[in-house]
Design a protein around this motif. Structure first.
Motif, PDB file in Angstrom:
ATOM      1  N   LYS A 265     -32.108 -58.751 -11.470  1.00 60.44           N
ATOM      2  CA  LYS A 265     -33.210 -57.958 -10.913  1.00 60.44           C
ATOM      3  C   LYS A 265     -32.936 -56.465 -11.042  1.00 60.44           C
ATOM      4  CE  LYS A 265     -36.006 -57.321  -6.737  1.00 60.44           C
ATOM      5  NZ  LYS A 265     -36.232 -57.750  -5.323  1.00 60.44           N
ATOM      6  N   ILE A 266     -31.705 -56.046 -10.737  1.00 57.43           N
ATOM      7  CA  ILE A 266     -31.366 -54.627 -10.805  1.00 57.43           C
ATOM      8  C   ILE A 266     -31.454 -54.116 -12.239  1.00 57.43           C
ATOM      9  CG2 ILE A 266     -28.872 -55.056 -11.000  1.00 57.43           C
ATOM     10  CD1 ILE A 266     -30.560 -52.142  -9.131  1.00 57.43           C
ATOM     11  N   GLU A 267     -31.066 -54.953 -13.200  1.00 58.59           N
ATOM     12  CA  GLU A 267     -31.153 -54.562 -14.612  1.00 58.59           C
ATOM     13  C   GLU A 267     -32.609 -54.371 -15.026  1.00 58.59           C
ATOM     14  OE1 GLU A 267     -30.516 -56.649 -18.985  1.00 58.59           O
ATOM     15  OE2 GLU A 267     -29.316 -57.357 -17.290  1.00 58.59           O
ATOM     16  N   TYR A 268     -33.467 -55.273 -14.573  1.00 58.53           N
ATOM     17  CA  TYR A 268     -34.886 -55.174 -14.914  1.00 58.53           C
ATOM     18  C   TYR A 268     -35.490 -53.885 -14.359  1.00 58.53           C
ATOM     19  CZ  TYR A 268     -39.755 -56.475 -15.564  1.00 58.53           C
ATOM     20  OH  TYR A 268     -41.075 -56.496 -15.943  1.00 58.53           O
ATOM     21  N   ASP A 339     -42.193 -56.276 -23.714  1.00 60.66           N
ATOM     22  CA  ASP A 339     -41.770 -56.826 -22.440  1.00 60.66           C
ATOM     23  C   ASP A 339     -40.245 -56.984 -22.460  1.00 60.66           C
ATOM     24  OD1 ASP A 339     -42.053 -58.485 -19.924  1.00 60.66           O
ATOM     25  OD2 ASP A 339     -41.227 -59.990 -21.285  1.00 60.66           O
ATOM     26  N   TYR A 340     -39.571 -56.645 -21.370  1.00 59.27           N
ATOM     27  CA  TYR A 340     -38.102 -56.633 -21.376  1.00 59.27           C
ATOM     28  C   TYR A 340     -37.513 -58.035 -21.552  1.00 59.27           C
ATOM     29  CZ  TYR A 340     -33.317 -55.305 -20.309  1.00 59.27           C
ATOM     30  OH  TYR A 340     -31.956 -55.078 -20.388  1.00 59.27           O
ATOM     31  N   PHE A 341     -38.220 -59.068 -21.101  1.00 56.71           N
ATOM     32  CA  PHE A 341     -37.709 -60.431 -21.286  1.00 56.71           C
ATOM     33  C   PHE A 341     -37.641 -60.768 -22.777  1.00 56.71           C
ATOM     34  CE2 PHE A 341     -38.442 -60.569 -16.861  1.00 56.71           C
ATOM     35  CZ  PHE A 341     -37.803 -61.670 -16.327  1.00 56.71           C
ATOM     36  N   ASP A 342     -38.670 -60.376 -23.516  1.00 53.11           N
ATOM     37  CA  ASP A 342     -38.646 -60.579 -24.970  1.00 53.11           C
ATOM     38  C   ASP A 342     -37.575 -59.711 -25.620  1.00 53.11           C
ATOM     39  OD1 ASP A 342     -40.532 -62.526 -25.236  1.00 53.11           O
ATOM     40  OD2 ASP A 342     -42.107 -61.246 -26.056  1.00 53.11           O
ATOM     41  N   LEU A 343     -37.507 -58.464 -25.204  1.00 50.91           N
ATOM     42  CA  LEU A 343     -36.532 -57.534 -25.790  1.00 50.91           C
ATOM     43  C   LEU A 343     -35.108 -58.048 -25.577  1.00 50.91           C
ATOM     44  CD1 LEU A 343     -36.536 -53.681 -25.671  1.00 50.91           C
ATOM     45  CD2 LEU A 343     -34.506 -54.908 -24.908  1.00 50.91           C
ATOM     46  N   LYS A 344     -34.823 -58.496 -24.354  1.00 47.00           N
ATOM     47  CA  LYS A 344     -33.462 -58.952 -24.066  1.00 47.00           C
ATOM     48  C   LYS A 344     -33.101 -60.186 -24.886  1.00 47.00           C
ATOM     49  CE  LYS A 344     -29.944 -59.688 -20.703  1.00 47.00           C
ATOM     50  NZ  LYS A 344     -29.357 -59.189 -19.469  1.00 47.00           N
ATOM     51  N   ALA A 345     -34.040 -61.118 -25.005  1.00 40.64           N
ATOM     52  CA  ALA A 345     -33.769 -62.329 -25.796  1.00 40.64           C
ATOM     53  C   ALA A 345     -33.510 -61.977 -27.250  1.00 40.64           C
ATOM     54  CB  ALA A 345     -34.950 -63.294 -25.686  1.00 40.64           C
ATOM     55  N   ASP A 346     -34.319 -61.065 -27.808  1.00 35.96           N
ATOM     56  CA  ASP A 346     -34.196 -60.717 -29.224  1.00 35.96           C
ATOM     57  C   ASP A 346     -32.932 -59.945 -29.533  1.00 35.96           C
ATOM     58  OD1 ASP A 346     -34.990 -60.483 -31.916  1.00 35.96           O
ATOM     59  OD2 ASP A 346     -35.884 -58.525 -31.544  1.00 35.96           O
ATOM     60  N   VAL A 347     -32.526 -59.052 -28.643  1.00 39.49           N
ATOM     61  CA  VAL A 347     -31.328 -58.253 -28.897  1.00 39.49           C
ATOM     62  C   VAL A 347     -30.069 -59.024 -28.514  1.00 39.49           C
ATOM     63  CG1 VAL A 347     -30.120 -56.103 -28.338  1.00 39.49           C
ATOM     64  CG2 VAL A 347     -32.604 -56.098 -28.601  1.00 39.49           C
ATOM     65  N   TRP A 348     -30.120 -59.763 -27.413  1.00 34.49           N
ATOM     66  CA  TRP A 348     -28.944 -60.502 -26.956  1.00 34.49           C
ATOM     67  C   TRP A 348     -28.597 -61.660 -27.889  1.00 34.49           C
ATOM     68  CZ3 TRP A 348     -25.046 -60.278 -23.438  1.00 34.49           C
ATOM     69  CH2 TRP A 348     -24.317 -61.458 -23.239  1.00 34.49           C
ATOM     70  N   ARG A 396     -40.111 -65.069 -13.488  1.00 37.88           N
ATOM     71  CA  ARG A 396     -40.008 -63.609 -13.556  1.00 37.88           C
ATOM     72  C   ARG A 396     -39.872 -62.971 -12.174  1.00 37.88           C
ATOM     73  NH1 ARG A 396     -42.009 -60.959 -18.268  1.00 37.88           N
ATOM     74  NH2 ARG A 396     -42.537 -62.453 -19.921  1.00 37.88           N
ATOM     75  N   LYS A 397     -40.511 -63.555 -11.190  1.00 34.28           N
ATOM     76  CA  LYS A 397     -40.518 -62.952  -9.858  1.00 34.28           C
ATOM     77  C   LYS A 397     -39.154 -63.055  -9.190  1.00 34.28           C
ATOM     78  CE  LYS A 397     -42.938 -63.097  -5.412  1.00 34.28           C
ATOM     79  NZ  LYS A 397     -44.006 -63.774  -4.612  1.00 34.28           N
ATOM     80  N   ASN A 398     -38.526 -64.209  -9.322  1.00 36.48           N
ATOM     81  CA  ASN A 398     -37.242 -64.447  -8.649  1.00 36.48           C
ATOM     82  C   ASN A 398     -36.052 -64.368  -9.601  1.00 36.48           C
ATOM     83  OD1 ASN A 398     -38.252 -65.082  -5.927  1.00 36.48           O
ATOM     84  ND2 ASN A 398     -39.267 -66.778  -6.991  1.00 36.48           N
ATOM     85  N   PHE A 399     -36.319 -64.071 -10.878  1.00 37.85           N
ATOM     86  CA  PHE A 399     -35.278 -63.892 -11.896  1.00 37.85           C
ATOM     87  C   PHE A 399     -34.363 -65.116 -11.983  1.00 37.85           C
ATOM     88  CE2 PHE A 399     -36.705 -59.718 -10.621  1.00 37.85           C
ATOM     89  CZ  PHE A 399     -36.928 -59.094 -11.843  1.00 37.85           C
ATOM     90  N   LYS A 400     -34.995 -66.280 -12.049  1.00 43.62           N
ATOM     91  CA  LYS A 400     -34.264 -67.536 -12.198  1.00 43.62           C
ATOM     92  C   LYS A 400     -34.464 -68.053 -13.618  1.00 43.62           C
ATOM     93  CE  LYS A 400     -34.543 -70.694  -9.034  1.00 43.62           C
ATOM     94  NZ  LYS A 400     -35.055 -71.621  -7.993  1.00 43.62           N
ATOM     95  N   ASN A 401     -33.400 -68.563 -14.211  1.00 45.53           N
ATOM     96  CA  ASN A 401     -33.467 -69.017 -15.600  1.00 45.53           C
ATOM     97  C   ASN A 401     -33.398 -70.540 -15.702  1.00 45.53           C
ATOM     98  OD1 ASN A 401     -30.793 -69.601 -15.014  1.00 45.53           O
ATOM     99  ND2 ASN A 401     -29.965 -68.592 -16.818  1.00 45.53           N
ATOM    100  N   LYS A 402     -33.724 -71.050 -16.871  1.00 40.65           N
ATOM    101  CA  LYS A 402     -33.515 -72.452 -17.255  1.00 40.65           C
ATOM    102  C   LYS A 402     -34.014 -73.428 -16.185  1.00 40.65           C
ATOM    103  CE  LYS A 402     -29.819 -70.858 -20.199  1.00 40.65           C
ATOM    104  NZ  LYS A 402     -28.425 -70.866 -20.607  1.00 40.65           N
ATOM    105  N   LEU A 403     -35.244 -73.227 -15.757  1.00 46.75           N
ATOM    106  CA  LEU A 403     -35.812 -74.016 -14.669  1.00 46.75           C
ATOM    107  C   LEU A 403     -35.859 -75.498 -15.005  1.00 46.75           C
ATOM    108  CD1 LEU A 403     -38.773 -71.659 -13.673  1.00 46.75           C
ATOM    109  CD2 LEU A 403     -36.445 -71.692 -12.759  1.00 46.75           C
ATOM    110  N   PHE A 404     -36.198 -75.818 -16.240  1.00 47.54           N
ATOM    111  CA  PHE A 404     -36.299 -77.221 -16.644  1.00 47.54           C
ATOM    112  C   PHE A 404     -34.932 -77.908 -16.600  1.00 47.54           C
ATOM    113  CE2 PHE A 404     -37.189 -80.532 -20.028  1.00 47.54           C
ATOM    114  CZ  PHE A 404     -38.023 -81.285 -19.222  1.00 47.54           C
ATOM    115  N   LEU A 405     -33.877 -77.186 -17.009  1.00 47.91           N
ATOM    116  CA  LEU A 405     -32.528 -77.767 -16.951  1.00 47.91           C
ATOM    117  C   LEU A 405     -32.084 -77.959 -15.503  1.00 47.91           C
ATOM    118  CD1 LEU A 405     -30.559 -75.993 -19.825  1.00 47.91           C
ATOM    119  CD2 LEU A 405     -32.184 -77.895 -19.915  1.00 47.91           C
ATOM    120  N   ARG A 406     -32.439 -77.028 -14.638  1.00 49.42           N
ATOM    121  CA  ARG A 406     -32.120 -77.181 -13.211  1.00 49.42           C
ATOM    122  C   ARG A 406     -32.748 -78.467 -12.667  1.00 49.42           C
ATOM    123  NH1 ARG A 406     -31.047 -71.930 -10.412  1.00 49.42           N
ATOM    124  NH2 ARG A 406     -30.941 -70.306 -11.993  1.00 49.42           N
TER     125      ARG A 406
END
Length: 495
Positions: A265-268, A339-348, A396-406
């Motif tokens: 969240k702080i990074e975003y 959008d930063y989510f797209d940017l982060k995925a593409d650069v990371w 996006r609101k709670n900055f949680k990833n991989k919801l389907f795997l969870r």
């Protein structure tokens, strides 16, 4: 993508276009002859190095060293060596014949933007597990032992579940054991047993013996490319506990680019603010590493994970250092308005995950002649997951990833990722290297790649800050060691 073991390209065969792997399974390496007479292409870097027309050992690239010092990663298509390039996810190269010989024009496209997700797809958990199992079982070297590097993370445990559901039981789960509060091995062992798999802990040694030191030197002698992830030091330690030669190794890396690499969240929040302070960058570059402006005056693409020595200190250590800020600034311009989510995925994904997270296990497999399988890099797995609507992948609101795997892990194994919390890989490279003092420090100071006076001055300051608990100083201390030991011993470097 069909495997390219090795191929020679001459001007008569051009124009040609090469593309990186769609999900990162087999990056494509291109070696350009110094006179530009031919190009050797292979998706196996050791095969490429062994080709009779590849001029090994290879010359170091000052640009590559500059990126590792200042950013901790070498962005594709560059590598640490001159005339050696790599194509990863979304990368492409057009080869043409010019007046002075072969010419290569590189480009990049983001293959997994959120806009391409299919809103009508409903993920099928059994289908995903079947695809993952298939990605492993179709790649196994028959008759060889099978090991899965298992953490408490969602990626490796979903692979373990997929293999269990497929009825495959001939796998041993391996987990680092640190013996502290970050130790994942006890819980990981329970999960493995629940799935019917044997489990083995890989403890960090309390004392460093000659055998450990010799194994670390052997590792640096033989890794194809350097990696400045401190966790890479754990892998030669594993080799003192198990013989991995000829085995199958399964690793859970590789899905961040298409599953969504969710920022903190702080990074975003910061990525909206920090670019306004880029006018301070030139000032920050003239100050010692860790100055107040250095972290503030970063581009959005750097905030994905690029941080290191200031340009001033990089030049003190390595007089041939080049500034990397212009590159990152240009990368920001290419993604203006993203959008930063797209940017982060593409650069990371194609860069940081490739050159840090995945590099360390690829190096390990290369050194110990193991057969590496990364099921999340399977093109069919990636295409399936990339089609999922965003609501199944991240919040996006709670900055949680991989919801389907969870959801899958909770349903099948009772693993509540929210209650468990985030476990980072517990190997502390800095504290480990302190057990090797004064040899570790001497490794840095004797490295002929560096300016002796400059590196000592920077290292002395880092050491003081590191002893005080400064995290960045500790990380950069380790980075200097990893680069120095690689340069001191590696067989592929022309000195």
């Amino acid at each position: 993508m069909a495997s390219i073991v090795v191929r020679k390209i001459t001007p008569e065969q051009t124009p040609l276009k090469f593309e990186g792997p769609p999900a990162g399974e087999r990056p494509l390496y291109l070696y350009l002859d110094k006179e530009r007479r031919f190009i050797i292409v292979s998706d196996n870097i050791l095969t490429l190095f062994r080709h009779p027309e590849v001029d090994t050992p290879l010359e170091i690239s000052p640009e590559g060293i500059s990126f590792l010092l200042q950013s901790g990663v070498i962005p594709t298509p560059r590598t640490i060596f001159k005339n050696l390039f790599v194509l990863n996810i979304g990368d492409f190269a057009e080869v043409k014949a010019g007046k002075k010989g072969l010419e290569i024009f590189f480009g990049h496209e983001f293959l997994y933007p959120a806009s391409r997700r299919n809103p009508e797809v409903i993920p099928d958990e059994k289908r995903l597990l079947e695809l993952l199992a298939q990605a492993v079982l179709t790649r196994l070297q028959p008759g060889a032992p099978v090991y899965l590097f298992q953490s408490l993370g969602k990626d490796s445990n979903t692979i373990a579940l997929a293999l269990a559901e497929a009825g495959f039981k001939e796998v041993t789960c391996l987990t680092l054991s640190t013996g502290d509060r970050k130790d994942e091995s006890e819980i990981a062992a329970k999960i493995a047993r629940k799935l019917g798999f044997p489990h083995r802990k890989l403890p960090v040694p309390e004392k460093i013996s000659k055998r450990h030191k010799d194994e670390i030197i052997f590792y640096f002698e033989n890794i194809p490319l350097p990696c400045v992830d401190g966790v890479s030091l754990a892998y030669p330690l594993y080799a003192t506990q198990l013989d991995f030669r000829g085995t199958n190794i399964i690793d859970g890396s590789g899905n961040d680019i298409y599953m969504g690499h969710v920022p903190r969240k702080i990074e975003y929040q910061r990525q909206k603010i920090y670019p306004h302070f880029l006018f301070l960058r030139l000032f920050a570059e003239k100050l010692p590493t860790g100055n107040a402006f250095q972290k503030l005056a970063r581009t959005r693409t750097e905030m994905v994970g690029a941080l290191g020595f200031s340009y001033r200190d990089a030049r003190r250590i390595y007089p041939l250092a080049e500034p990397v800020f212009p590159f990152w600034q240009a990368e920001d311009r290419k993604r203006r308005g993203w959008d930063y989510f797209d940017l982060k995925a593409d650069v990371w994904g194609p860069n940081f995950e490739f050159d840090l997270v995945m590099r360390k296990v690829r190096n390990f497999a290369a050194v110990y002649k193991a057969h590496l399988i990364m099921p999340w890099t399977d093109a069919e797995v990636a295409a399936y997951v990339a089609s999922f609507p965003e609501k199944y992948l991240y919040d996006r609101k709670n900055f949680k990833n991989k919801l389907f795997l969870r959801q899958i892990l909770k349903k099948y194994l009772g693993i509540d990722s929210d209650a468990l919390g985030k476990y980072s890989y517990g190997f502390n490279a800095y504290l480990f290297l302190q057990k090797m003092s004064p040899e570790a420090e001497e490794e840095i100071l004797k490295c002929s790649l560096w300016n002796p006076k400059g590196v000592k001055k920077v290292l002395d300051r880092l050491s003081i800050l590191a002893r005080q608990g400064n995290r960045m100083a500790r990380k950069l201390w380790v980075r200097l060691y990893l680069l120095s030991a690689w340069y001191n011993y590696n067989r592929y470097i022309k000195r």
